[in-house]
Write a protein that holds these residues in place. Structure first.
Motif, PDB file in Angstrom:
ATOM      1  N   LYS A   1       0.831  -1.215   0.000  1.00 56.12           N
ATOM      2  CA  LYS A   1       0.000   0.000   0.000  1.00 56.12           C
ATOM      3  C   LYS A   1       0.861   1.260   0.000  1.00 56.12           C
ATOM      4  O   LYS A   1       1.779   1.392   0.809  1.00 56.12           O
TER       5      LYS A   1
ATOM      6  N   GLU B   1       1.613  -5.326   4.313  1.00 49.51           N
ATOM      7  CA  GLU B   1       0.798  -5.916   5.378  1.00 49.51           C
ATOM      8  C   GLU B   1       0.280  -7.286   4.990  1.00 49.51           C
ATOM      9  O   GLU B   1       0.216  -7.630   3.794  1.00 49.51           O
ATOM     10  N   GLU B   2      -0.051  -8.054   6.006  1.00 49.56           N
ATOM     11  CA  GLU B   2      -0.536  -9.402   5.763  1.00 49.56           C
ATOM     12  C   GLU B   2      -1.859  -9.357   5.008  1.00 49.56           C
ATOM     13  O   GLU B   2      -2.740  -8.555   5.329  1.00 49.56           O
TER      14      GLU B   2
ATOM     15  N   ILE C   1      -5.389 -10.528   4.390  1.00 48.00           N
ATOM     16  CA  ILE C   1      -6.421 -11.222   5.174  1.00 48.00           C
ATOM     17  C   ILE C   1      -7.469 -11.713   4.185  1.00 48.00           C
ATOM     18  O   ILE C   1      -8.066 -10.908   3.466  1.00 48.00           O
TER      19      ILE C   1
ATOM     20  N   GLU D   1     -15.585  -9.028   2.841  1.00 46.58           N
ATOM     21  CA  GLU D   1     -15.433  -7.596   3.063  1.00 46.58           C
ATOM     22  C   GLU D   1     -16.783  -6.893   3.186  1.00 46.58           C
ATOM     23  O   GLU D   1     -17.731  -7.248   2.494  1.00 46.58           O
TER      24      GLU D   1
ATOM     25  N   LYS E   1     -15.917  -4.145  -5.577  1.00 44.31           N
ATOM     26  CA  LYS E   1     -14.813  -3.268  -6.021  1.00 44.31           C
ATOM     27  C   LYS E   1     -14.238  -3.640  -7.377  1.00 44.31           C
ATOM     28  O   LYS E   1     -13.696  -2.791  -8.072  1.00 44.31           O
TER      29      LYS E   1
ATOM     30  N   GLU F   1      -8.978  -0.486   6.249  1.00 46.18           N
ATOM     31  CA  GLU F   1      -8.698   0.940   6.028  1.00 46.18           C
ATOM     32  C   GLU F   1      -9.785   1.750   6.704  1.00 46.18           C
ATOM     33  O   GLU F   1     -10.880   1.263   6.967  1.00 46.18           O
TER      34      GLU F   1
HETATM   35  P1  AMP Z   1      -7.912  -0.152   1.099  1.00 44.90           P
HETATM   36  O1  AMP Z   1      -7.944   1.109   0.290  1.00 44.90           O
HETATM   37  O2  AMP Z   1      -6.807  -0.191   2.115  1.00 44.90           O
HETATM   38  O3  AMP Z   1      -9.231  -0.589   1.643  1.00 44.90           O
HETATM   39  O4  AMP Z   1      -7.622  -1.289   0.022  1.00 44.90           O
HETATM   40  C1  AMP Z   1      -8.420  -1.460  -1.122  1.00 44.90           C
HETATM   41  C2  AMP Z   1      -8.875  -2.883  -1.208  1.00 44.90           C
HETATM   42  O5  AMP Z   1      -7.765  -3.755  -1.169  1.00 44.90           O
HETATM   43  C3  AMP Z   1      -9.748  -3.313  -0.039  1.00 44.90           C
HETATM   44  O6  AMP Z   1     -11.069  -2.943  -0.231  1.00 44.90           O
HETATM   45  C4  AMP Z   1      -9.542  -4.819  -0.075  1.00 44.90           C
HETATM   46  O7  AMP Z   1     -10.345  -5.426  -1.076  1.00 44.90           O
HETATM   47  C5  AMP Z   1      -8.098  -4.936  -0.469  1.00 44.90           C
HETATM   48  N1  AMP Z   1      -7.240  -5.043   0.746  1.00 44.90           N
HETATM   49  C6  AMP Z   1      -6.669  -4.038   1.451  1.00 44.90           C
HETATM   50  N2  AMP Z   1      -5.961  -4.512   2.482  1.00 44.90           N
HETATM   51  C7  AMP Z   1      -6.080  -5.847   2.459  1.00 44.90           C
HETATM   52  C8  AMP Z   1      -5.600  -6.910   3.277  1.00 44.90           C
HETATM   53  N3  AMP Z   1      -4.811  -6.697   4.341  1.00 44.90           N
HETATM   54  N4  AMP Z   1      -5.944  -8.171   2.944  1.00 44.90           N
HETATM   55  C9  AMP Z   1      -6.722  -8.427   1.875  1.00 44.90           C
HETATM   56  N5  AMP Z   1      -7.213  -7.477   1.063  1.00 44.90           N
HETATM   57  C10 AMP Z   1      -6.915  -6.188   1.342  1.00 44.90           C
END
Ligand code: AMP
Ligand code: GLY
Length: 421
Positions: free
Chosen positions: A140, A182-183, A185, A189, A211, A280
């Protein structure tokens, strides 16, 4: 009666304005800059804080901010300094969204469940670390990257590629000066959004976004291709747990750290083995979560906005919701999230049904016509007594709208039906 200035140009802002227009306490609603579906558009960019403040003052408006960029620039701080009423978090509170590293460290020091992580600015060290762990990783970019700065990886070559894109090639500019590894997961969702005044937080209805661009969650991530509300992914017990251990803990921990969080607090949740991990935070409403949530909201939104600004939320009852389900299907232009054609005329918008609303995003009006102007064009939203009926009603309306490059997913809400069985 109050006037309202809605800042932004998406489907989220159209839906917020649509809901506010139903209030007997709201007089005029202006949109800056708005889109082809909103009326009383003011030609001021959502990032022109000076221009927005001048307009809000001259027109005696309460301002409601949709997108994250003006929040992260400090629009709330500036308006407040000028004695203007504005709903949303300050620049320091919006760090929960504007710096993923800040948010991860905040969660870690306050015991909010999130995936384990490390922060890097040196690509060599990041690669070394990636090779040393035995679980899948997500890479990220730290800062705001319009939803594109997250790369979910399957193996170490994808991780190395992602590190290279963000830290070396600088695909996200300064937003990618630092990265998080990051790990990953793997779970289900859902979106959990609350409205806070810095002390109290009331739950908005639960929802689930879709998404990926293609059916069955295939293809690249987008800003969101459709949503439905409520979602069975979050049952009452889970909702209570998230409310207590994520939302209330966040608001009270921020307060302890000297930050008052006002506005919408959005937790992106991954449920794994019954436990809610925060993927997030967003310091705003989701788009397109907002569209079905607004259609299900029974309470008067302006009361909650005013109470958030005044810090008097606890004097109101929790927000009430229609029992019905709501579904929003995003109609995009073919090619999104990459490049897509613009300026195509949209037909079939006039046909209205009592159970559906078409919220605009990437549209503009020209000489009596409505033309496409963005990747996500419309959010066709409908209610129904069950999720199944809401889906039917939404797609029935989708079928009536056309333009040459119209593209949409055909499976919005299906995940909620499967979970019901
Ligand atoms: P975020 O903007 O951090 O929510 O990331 C965008 C999308 O990436 C999220 O809606 C998830 O589908 C995926 N994502 C983010 N972090 C993770 C994680 N630690 N494990 C699995 N999928 C993730
Ligand atoms: N729909 C996801 C977001 O608004 O960030």
């Amino acid at each position: 009666m109050v006037n309202v200035l809605v800042v932004g140009s998406g489907g989220r802002e159209h839906a917020l304005g649509w809901k506010l227009a139903q209030s007997s306490k709201v007089d005029k609603i202006y949109f800056a800059p708005g889109n082809g579906g909103t009326s009383h558009n003011v030609d001021i960019s959502s990032e022109d804080i000076e221009g927005l403040a001048t307009f809000a003052k001259e027109n005696n408006c309460v301002t409601v901010v949709g997108p994250e960029v003006p929040l992260s620039m400090g629009i709330v701080d500036e308006f407040t300094k000028r004695g203007l009423r504005i709903f949303g978090p300050t620049k320091s509170a919006a760090q929960l969204e504007s710096s993923k590293i800040w948010a991860k460290n905040f969660m870690k020091r306050n015991g909010i469940l999130t995936a384990r992580f490390e922060v890097f600015d040196d690509p060599k060290k990041a690669i070394e670390y990636a090779k040393s762990v035995d679980y899948p990783l997500v890479v990220k970019a730290d800062g705001l990257a319009a939803g594109k700065g997250v790369i979910v990886c399957n193996d170490s070559s994808e991780v190395i590629d992602a590190i290279d894109k963000i830290l070396v090639k600088k695909n996200f500019g300064n937003a990618g000066s630092n990265i998080i590894l990051e790990e990953r997961i793997d779970g289900v969702e859902a979106s959990f959004i609350a409205l806070s005044d810095g002390n109290t937080a009331y739950q908005m209805a639960t929802s689930q976004d879709h998404k990926r661009i293609y059916d069955n969650d295939k293809g690249p991530n987008t800003g969101g291709m459709g949503t439905y509300s409520p979602t069975p992914v979050i049952d009452d017990a889970t909702a209570n747990e998230i409310q207590k251990n994520v939302i209330e803990k966040t608001i009270s921990s921020m307060k302890k750290e000297g930050i008052v969080f006002k506005g919408f607090l959005y937790a992106g949740i991954m449920l794994k083995d019954g436990k809610p991990y925060v993927l997030e935070f967003n310091a705003r409403m989701g788009d397109p979560e907002c569209q079905p949530i607004m259609m299900r909201m029974d309470s008067d939104l302006i009361d909650y906005i005013q109470a958030s600004i005044d810090g008097t939320l606890s004097t109101l009852s929790p927000i009430s919701w229609k029992k019905q389900s709501a579904v929003c299907v995003i109609l995009a232009s073919k090619g999104y999230p990459e490049s897509y054609p613009k300026n195509e005329e949209i037909l079939g918008l006039d046909d209205s049904t009592p159970n559906s609303q078409v919220f605009h995003s990437g549209t503009r009006k020209e000489g009596g016509k409505v033309l496409t102007s963005g990747g996500r064009v419309l959010g066709v939203t409908a209610v129904g007594d069950t999720l199944e009926f809401a889906i039917k009603n939404a797609y029935a309306r989708v079928d009536k709208i056309s333009w040459p490059s119209k593209y949409y997913r055909t499976d919005i809400g299906k995940k909620g039906l499967i979970l019901h069985e």
